[in-house]
Scaffold this motif. Structure first.
Motif, PDB file in Angstrom:
ATOM      1  N   ARG A 188       1.287 -14.567   1.908  1.00  0.00           N
ATOM      2  CA  ARG A 188       2.320 -13.511   1.984  1.00  0.00           C
ATOM      3  C   ARG A 188       1.634 -12.300   2.721  1.00  0.00           C
ATOM      4  O   ARG A 188       0.656 -11.902   2.735  1.00  0.00           O
ATOM      5  N   ARG A 193      -2.350 -13.738  -1.700  1.00  0.00           N
ATOM      6  CA  ARG A 193      -2.425 -13.029  -2.796  1.00  0.00           C
ATOM      7  C   ARG A 193      -3.060 -14.115  -3.945  1.00  0.00           C
ATOM      8  O   ARG A 193      -3.213 -15.108  -3.905  1.00  0.00           O
ATOM      9  N   LEU A 202       2.701 -14.710  -8.955  1.00  0.00           N
ATOM     10  CA  LEU A 202       3.617 -13.800  -9.852  1.00  0.00           C
ATOM     11  C   LEU A 202       3.185 -13.450 -11.011  1.00  0.00           C
ATOM     12  O   LEU A 202       3.443 -12.398 -11.467  1.00  0.00           O
ATOM     13  N   ALA A 205       0.448 -10.900 -10.924  1.00  0.00           N
ATOM     14  CA  ALA A 205       0.994  -9.646 -10.390  1.00  0.00           C
ATOM     15  C   ALA A 205       1.659  -8.994 -11.774  1.00  0.00           C
ATOM     16  O   ALA A 205       1.334  -7.764 -11.826  1.00  0.00           O
ATOM     17  N   SER A 246       3.505  -8.371  -4.680  1.00  0.00           N
ATOM     18  CA  SER A 246       4.533  -8.901  -5.433  1.00  0.00           C
ATOM     19  C   SER A 246       5.444  -7.414  -5.602  1.00  0.00           C
ATOM     20  O   SER A 246       5.008  -6.649  -6.384  1.00  0.00           O
ATOM     21  N   SER A 249       6.889  -6.558  -9.150  1.00  0.00           N
ATOM     22  CA  SER A 249       5.797  -5.989 -10.282  1.00  0.00           C
ATOM     23  C   SER A 249       5.401  -4.665  -9.745  1.00  0.00           C
ATOM     24  O   SER A 249       5.240  -3.651 -10.693  1.00  0.00           O
ATOM     25  N   ARG A 307      12.181 -11.596   1.683  1.00  0.00           N
ATOM     26  CA  ARG A 307      12.516 -11.263   0.216  1.00  0.00           C
ATOM     27  C   ARG A 307      13.833 -11.470   0.129  1.00  0.00           C
ATOM     28  O   ARG A 307      14.596 -11.709  -0.963  1.00  0.00           O
ATOM     29  N   ASN A 415      12.023 -14.469 -12.929  1.00  0.00           N
ATOM     30  CA  ASN A 415      10.913 -15.561 -13.044  1.00  0.00           C
ATOM     31  C   ASN A 415      10.716 -16.081 -14.440  1.00  0.00           C
ATOM     32  O   ASN A 415      11.325 -15.636 -15.544  1.00  0.00           O
TER      33      ASN A 415
END
Length: 475
Positions: A188, A193, A202, A205, A246, A249, A307, A415
Motif C-alpha cells: 500500500r 503494511r 486491517l 491496524a 489504514s 483506523s 480507497r 470489516n
C-alpha cells in the motif's frame, strides 16, 4: 506451537494468578500463534488461535480452581441475548432443511442437526473468552490490568511490525512456512503494511489504534509521573499506526483522542452509547437505504481513487448480500456457502463478505445479528444506568474503555476485525458493571462475593481443593 499451547496455558494457570493467566494466555496466544490454521482433532471442535487458549483455559479454571463459570449474565436482557446466541444455530438449521439448487452441476445441501451442533461448538471459543473475562476481570483493578496488558503487549508487538514495514511481511512465512493472506493486499502507498501473525493488516491496524487510545485512557487515570509515560506511548503508537497505512483506523484514533483527553467519564459513556445505537440499527438503516453510501464514496475519492474503489466494492457487495439475506431474514441461511451469492452458470461464489454485520445477517439473520452484536454492545448500554444506580460517577477508565470497545464494534461494519481482545474487553467490562450493580466493594474478590448455600450438594472443590459453590453444569 498449536499443540503446545494447551500446555503453555496450563503452566500459566498453575504459576500465575487466575486473572493474569486469563489475560496473558488468550492475548499471547492470539498474537504469536499462526493465523489461517485450524487444528482439527477427531471428535473435537477445530482449534484455532481464537479458541485454543480460551477452551483449555475454561477447562483449567473449572477443574483446577473449582470455579463455576457461567455463560449467563445477571440481567434479563443479557440472559435473553446469551440464550439467543446458544439457540440461534438450531433455529437456523430448522428453517434451512431444504437444499439449494445452483445449477445442474452444483447443489448446496440442506442443514442437519449435526450442523447446529457444529455451529454451536464453533461459538464456544469466543463465548469462553467472554465468560472467563466476566468471571475474573470484574473490578477496577483487574479492568485496568487488562488495559495495561494490552498496551504493554502492543508496545512489544510494534517491534516486529516496524520490521515488516521496512522488510515486507516475512515473519509468518519464515517461522510457520506459509503466508496467511494475499501478499498483494499488504502492499500500500508504495510500501508495505505489517501483518506479523494476525489475519490481515486491517486487524493489526485496528488493534494499534485501540492500544493508542487506551494509552490516553490510562494516562488520564494515572498519577502525573506515570501519565507522562502513557502519553509518550500513545504518541509512539500513533506513529506506528500511520505506518500501518489504514485510513479508517487512523481516523478512529484521530477523532476519539480529543474526546478521551478532555471529556468526563459520563460524556465518554454517552458517546459510546451513541455509537452502540448506530451499530445495532445499521442493518435496518442499510435495508431502508438511509446510509449515504454515495457521499461516503465521494469523500473517500478525495483521499485516493484506490480507497474510493475499495469502498464502492464493499457497498455493492453489501447490497447484494443484504438482498440475499432478506430471503430468510429471521434466522438466515446457515453455512455451506448458502449465505453467499453464486453464478448460476458456473456455480462459483461471486460475492465477497467483508463486514461482520453482513456475515452475521447472512449466516443467522436478524436473530444471529442481534444475539452477537447485542452481547458485544451490552456493557456499553449498561454503563450509565448502573453507575447512577450505584450513586457513582462513571470513571475515566470505564468510560474510556467503553469508547474504545465501541470503536472496535464500529469497525465491524466495514470489516470483520473481531478478535479475542474484543471479547476480553466486553466480558471484563460487563463483569465490572455486574459487580458494581451488586454493590460489592472493590477490594473483595469474586469468591467472597459468591452466595453460600446452606444445604444441598456438597460444593465442588476442584483438583486443588479450592471450594466454590454453583450449578453443576456448563451454564
Amino acid at each position: 506451537m498449536m499443540t503446545s499451547w494447551p500446555l503453555v496455558t496450563l503452566a500459566m494457570y498453575l504459576r500465575m494468578p487466575a486473572k493474569s493467566a486469563v489475560i496473558w494466555s488468550i492475548l499471547l496466544g492470539y498474537l504469536v500463534l499462526p493465523a489461517g490454521m485450524v487444528l482439527d482433532l477427531p471428535a473435537l471442535p477445530g482449534l484455532s488461535k481464537h479458541s485454543i487458549a480460551s477452551l483449555f483455559g475454561y477447562l483449567y479454571a473449572t477443574l483446577l480452581l473449582g470455579r463455576r463459570i457461567s455463560f449467563m449474565p445477571e440481567g434479563r436482557v443479557g440472559r435473553f441475548l446469551a440464550i439467543l446466541i446458544l439457540l440461534s444455530p438450531f433455529l437456523t438449521v430448522i428453517t434451512n432443511g431444504d437444499p439449494i439448487f445452483i445449477n445442474s452441476q452444483k447443489t448446496l445441501p440442506g442443514l442437519r442437526l449435526y450442523d447446529a451442533a457444529s455451529m454451536l461448538v464453533g461459538q464456544l471459543g469466543f463465548l469462553c473468552i467472554w465468560a472467563l473475562a466476566r468471571e475474573f476481570l470484574r473490578d477496577t483493578a483487574t479492568l485496568r490490568q487488562l488495559v495495561t496488558a494490552l498496551v504493554i503487549a502492543w508496545l512489544w508487538y510494534s517491534l516486529p511490525m516496524l520490521y515488516e514495514v521496512r522488510m515486507s511481511p516475512q515473519l509468518h512465512i519464515r517461522i510457520y512456512g506459509f503466508f496467511q493472506h494475499d501478499f498483494a493486499q499488504m502492499m500500500r502507498q508504495g510500501g508495505f503494511r505489517p501483518i506479523v501473525f494476525l489475519e490481515h493488516g486491517l486487524w493489526i491496524a485496528i488493534l494499534t489504534s485501540m492500544s493508542a487510545m487506551l494509552c490516553v485512557v490510562l494516562g488520564r487515570s494515572s498519577p502525573p509521573d506515570t501519565a507522562r509515560r502513557y502519553y509518550m506511548a500513545a504518541a509512539y503508537l500513533m506513529v506506528v499506526l500511520i505506518l500501518c497505512k489504514s485510513m479508517a483506523s487512523l481516523l478512529y484514533a484521530a477523532l476519539m483522542m480529543p474526546a478521551l483527553i478532555f471529556l468526563s467519564g459520563k460524556r465518554l459513556g454517552q458517546i459510546a452509547m451513541l455509537m452502540g445505537v448506530l451499530i445495532l440499527s445499521y442493518p435496518i438503516l442499510r435495508t431502508l437505504d438511509v446510509i449515504p453510501t454515495g457521499t461516503l464514496v465521494e469523500m473517500a475519492g478525495r483521499i485516493s481513487d484506490e480507497r474510493a474503489q475499495s469502498l464502492q466494492f464493499r457497498f455493492e457487495n453489501e447490497d447484494a448480500l443484504l438482498q440475499h439475506a432478506m430471503g430468510r431474514p429471521l434466522f438466515g441461511w446457515g453455512g455451506w456457502e448458502r449465505s453467499s451469492i453464486h453464478d448460476p452458470l458456473t456455480g462459483e461464489t461471486v460475492s465477497t463478505t467483508d463486514g461482520l454485520w453482513v456475515i452475521a445477517m447472512g449466516y443467522g439473520g436478524f436473530a444471529g445479528f442481534i444475539a452477537q452484536f447485542g452481547l458485544l454492545c451490552l456493557p456499553i448500554f449498561m454503563l450509565g444506568g448502573i453507575h447512577r444506580h450505584a450513586g457513582r460517577e462513571v470513571s475515566i477508565l470505564a468510560g474510556g474503555v467503553a469508547v474504545v470497545l465501541a470503536v472496535n464494534l464500529i469497525d465491524l461494519l466495514p470489516n470483520a476485525t473481531i478478535t479475542p481482545v474484543t471479547w476480553l474487553i466486553t466480558g471484563g467490562l460487563l463483569g465490572y458493571l455486574e459487580q458494581l450493580r451488586r454493590g460489592v466493594p472493590e477490594d473483595e474478590t469474586v469468591m467472597v462475593a459468591a452466595p453460600r448455600r446452606t444445604g444441598g450438594a456438597r460444593p465442588f472443590a476442584g483438583l486443588v481443593g479450592q471450594s466454590h459453590t454453583g450449578p453443576r453444569s456448563l451454564l
